[in-house]
Design an enzyme around this catalytic site. Structure first.
Site, PDB file in Angstrom:
ATOM      1  N   GLU A  50     -22.540   6.031 -23.032  1.00 36.33           N
ATOM      2  CA  GLU A  50     -21.488   4.981 -22.892  1.00 36.33           C
ATOM      3  C   GLU A  50     -21.728   4.100 -21.850  1.00 36.33           C
ATOM      4  O   GLU A  50     -21.718   2.931 -22.134  1.00 36.33           O
ATOM      5  CB  GLU A  50     -20.267   5.649 -22.794  1.00 36.33           C
ATOM      6  CG  GLU A  50     -18.998   5.040 -22.858  1.00 36.33           C
ATOM      7  CD  GLU A  50     -18.705   4.062 -23.865  1.00 36.33           C
ATOM      8  OE1 GLU A  50     -17.648   3.230 -23.871  1.00 36.33           O
ATOM      9  OE2 GLU A  50     -19.441   4.150 -25.060  1.00 36.33           O
ATOM     10  N   HIS A  61     -21.022 -10.713 -20.682  1.00 43.05           N
ATOM     11  CA  HIS A  61     -20.089 -11.631 -20.590  1.00 43.05           C
ATOM     12  C   HIS A  61     -20.192 -12.406 -19.205  1.00 43.05           C
ATOM     13  O   HIS A  61     -19.641 -13.478 -19.335  1.00 43.05           O
ATOM     14  CB  HIS A  61     -18.993 -10.728 -20.481  1.00 43.05           C
ATOM     15  CG  HIS A  61     -18.518 -10.507 -22.078  1.00 43.05           C
ATOM     16  ND1 HIS A  61     -17.211 -10.697 -22.735  1.00 43.05           N
ATOM     17  CD2 HIS A  61     -19.106  -9.779 -22.990  1.00 43.05           C
ATOM     18  CE1 HIS A  61     -17.257 -10.246 -24.049  1.00 43.05           C
ATOM     19  NE2 HIS A  61     -18.404  -9.787 -24.198  1.00 43.05           N
ATOM     20  N   ASP A  62     -20.544 -11.632 -18.292  1.00 42.13           N
ATOM     21  CA  ASP A  62     -20.467 -12.450 -16.943  1.00 42.13           C
ATOM     22  C   ASP A  62     -21.551 -13.689 -16.943  1.00 42.13           C
ATOM     23  O   ASP A  62     -21.327 -14.808 -16.505  1.00 42.13           O
ATOM     24  CB  ASP A  62     -20.958 -11.437 -15.780  1.00 42.13           C
ATOM     25  CG  ASP A  62     -21.212 -12.155 -14.415  1.00 42.13           C
ATOM     26  OD1 ASP A  62     -20.258 -12.334 -13.879  1.00 42.13           O
ATOM     27  OD2 ASP A  62     -22.462 -12.154 -13.954  1.00 42.13           O
ATOM     28  N   GLY A  76     -22.211 -18.455 -14.065  1.00 46.78           N
ATOM     29  CA  GLY A  76     -23.167 -17.731 -14.807  1.00 46.78           C
ATOM     30  C   GLY A  76     -23.442 -16.281 -14.287  1.00 46.78           C
ATOM     31  O   GLY A  76     -22.409 -15.537 -13.908  1.00 46.78           O
ATOM     32  N   ASP A  78     -23.407 -14.335 -11.682  1.00 43.65           N
ATOM     33  CA  ASP A  78     -23.180 -14.404 -10.282  1.00 43.65           C
ATOM     34  C   ASP A  78     -22.262 -13.064  -9.905  1.00 43.65           C
ATOM     35  O   ASP A  78     -21.875 -13.014  -8.712  1.00 43.65           O
ATOM     36  CB  ASP A  78     -22.666 -15.606  -9.739  1.00 43.65           C
ATOM     37  CG  ASP A  78     -21.103 -15.935 -10.622  1.00 43.65           C
ATOM     38  OD1 ASP A  78     -20.795 -14.935 -11.337  1.00 43.65           O
ATOM     39  OD2 ASP A  78     -20.567 -16.989 -10.350  1.00 43.65           O
ATOM     40  N   SER A  80     -19.188 -12.598 -11.055  1.00 44.98           N
ATOM     41  CA  SER A  80     -17.666 -13.191 -10.882  1.00 44.98           C
ATOM     42  C   SER A  80     -16.814 -12.330 -11.714  1.00 44.98           C
ATOM     43  O   SER A  80     -15.664 -12.223 -11.496  1.00 44.98           O
ATOM     44  CB  SER A  80     -17.607 -14.747 -11.179  1.00 44.98           C
ATOM     45  OG  SER A  80     -18.062 -14.739 -12.693  1.00 44.98           O
ATOM     46  N   HIS A 186     -27.865  -4.901 -29.545  1.00 44.68           N
ATOM     47  CA  HIS A 186     -27.088  -4.341 -30.425  1.00 44.68           C
ATOM     48  C   HIS A 186     -27.764  -2.937 -31.163  1.00 44.68           C
ATOM     49  O   HIS A 186     -27.001  -2.365 -31.874  1.00 44.68           O
ATOM     50  CB  HIS A 186     -26.678  -5.227 -31.428  1.00 44.68           C
ATOM     51  CG  HIS A 186     -25.589  -6.386 -31.258  1.00 44.68           C
ATOM     52  ND1 HIS A 186     -24.991  -7.252 -32.142  1.00 44.68           N
ATOM     53  CD2 HIS A 186     -25.051  -6.595 -30.138  1.00 44.68           C
ATOM     54  CE1 HIS A 186     -24.141  -7.718 -31.320  1.00 44.68           C
ATOM     55  NE2 HIS A 186     -24.333  -7.676 -30.107  1.00 44.68           N
ATOM     56  N   ASP A 204     -25.823   0.319 -35.560  1.00 44.40           N
ATOM     57  CA  ASP A 204     -27.044   0.903 -36.448  1.00 44.40           C
ATOM     58  C   ASP A 204     -27.151   2.458 -36.354  1.00 44.40           C
ATOM     59  O   ASP A 204     -26.405   3.133 -35.619  1.00 44.40           O
ATOM     60  CB  ASP A 204     -28.247   0.399 -35.955  1.00 44.40           C
ATOM     61  CG  ASP A 204     -29.075   0.892 -34.660  1.00 44.40           C
ATOM     62  OD1 ASP A 204     -28.399   1.699 -34.010  1.00 44.40           O
ATOM     63  OD2 ASP A 204     -29.974   0.485 -34.477  1.00 44.40           O
TER      64      ASP A 204
END
Length: 351
Positions: A50, A61-62, A76, A78, A80, A186, A204
């Protein structure tokens, strides 16, 4: 066992404990083997688990918090999303990310790394636990993030059109075929927010393996919803227990991405090399490679797929179930697992 992701975090810390091996990071050097050992011991004690999925998702996402054409968003790749988590976790698209950050934060100080370096190191070390995965690159030396992403996360949504998704990726330098390559992630992913009654359901049938089944199964005709019916961003999947995102289906059938998508079906080497290149590009968004150090040699070598694992149709499926969208390539010849159609087990069970 815990019944929610936040409870899972508390359980994880209480039961496993946080284990540290002595480590320091010299200026202009790569992280030590002890840093990698800390990450493995505290996060990836079982293969392709997990935390692997969650941290890889967090890294994506970062990194997407940047733009070539807008003065907003952020820096980008980094870190954050860790440094300014209290702000960025409130952005649409970043919901439910704070628990992943809470896994990482206790481990960062002893590493001597910036938040950004630790995030992309952990992502690469985690992916290396998945059989069949490529050995990802890792560069060290990212400076501390200076500002949070604003006013949105910059992450495409499952409900976005293919045109919108490709435009967002083009804004950060990705061609359509590279978007498809990046979505190889994915193959080890799972659903948590799209269809909440089946949170933990994979995308999948082989979420513990970095293999091409995701690209094969996305092309099978959908017949059912695995949870409580249709949800925003979800379309019908071919098997119970498997969630299909609307954006994945659309990308698999769009004329701009259908052939790169089908090319991945059954081609393990293409999937490995494509994802390695695409993730390397993602992890460098906003960074100057000339100012970083190539520390890829510290990433463990992933195990190969077991010799018994081959690209295949799940039991009960055949070429007749394929909704082919690429007009210039024949769909690969595959055999099916024996037996009737079965339900796909959860990638992670919140008990």
């Amino acid at each position: 066992m815990p019944r929610s992701r936040s409870a899972f975090l508390r359980y994880f810390i209480l039961v496993s404990g946080i284990r540290f091996y002595g480590s320091t990071l010299a200026v202009n050097s790569c992280p030590s083997a002890n840093v990698v050992a800390n990450i493995q011991a505290n996060l990836f004690d079982t293969p392709c688990n997990e935390p692997v999925r969650a941290i890889l998702h967090l890294a994506f996402h970062d990194a997407m918090g940047i733009s070539r054409t807008s003065q907003v968003l952020g820096g980008g790749a980094d870190g954050s999303i860790i440094t300014f988590n209290s702000t960025e976790s409130l952005l649409p698209g970043n919901e439910d990310m704070d628990f992943v950050v809470a896994w990482l934060k206790p481990l960062i100080p002893s590493s001597g790394l910036s938040d950004g370096d630790f995030l992309y190191l952990a992502a690469a070390v985690g992916v290396a636990t998945c059989p069949g995965a490529p050995r990802l690159q890792f560069f060290a030396g990212r400076p501390k993030a200076v500002a949070p992403v604003s006013p949105n996360s910059g992450v495409p949504k499952p409900t976005d059109t293919v045109t919108s998704i490709l435009a967002r990726f083009a804004d950060v330098g990705f061609a359509p075929n590279e978007v498809v390559s990046l979505l190889a992630a994915h193959s080890i992913a799972a659903n948590y927010l799209t269809d909440k009654p089946v949170a933990g359901a994979p995308l999948d049938s082989t979420p513990a393996l970095f293999d091409t089944q995701f690209f094969i199964e996305t092309l099978l005709q959908g017949t059912l919803f695995p949870g409580n019916g249709s949800n925003i961003g979800e379309v019908m999947s071919p098997m119970r227990g498997e969630v299909r995102l609307q954006s994945d289906l659309n990308l698999a059938h769009d004329a701009r991405t259908a052939c790169p998508w089908q090319a991945m079906a059954g081609n393990q080497v293409l999937m490995q090399t494509g994802f390695k290149s695409a993730f390397a590009k993602l992890s460098m968004l906003g960074q100057n490679e000339a100012e970083l150090i190539d520390c890829s040699s510290i990433i463990p070598v992933p195990a190969a797929l077991p010799p018994t694992i081959r690209p295949h149709f799940p039991a009960g499926f055949s070429n007749e179930d394929v909704q082919q969208a690429c007009a210039t390539q024949a769909f690969p010849s595959l055999t099916a697992d024996p037996g009737p159609v079965t339900s796909v087990p959860m990638a992670y069970v919140f008990s």
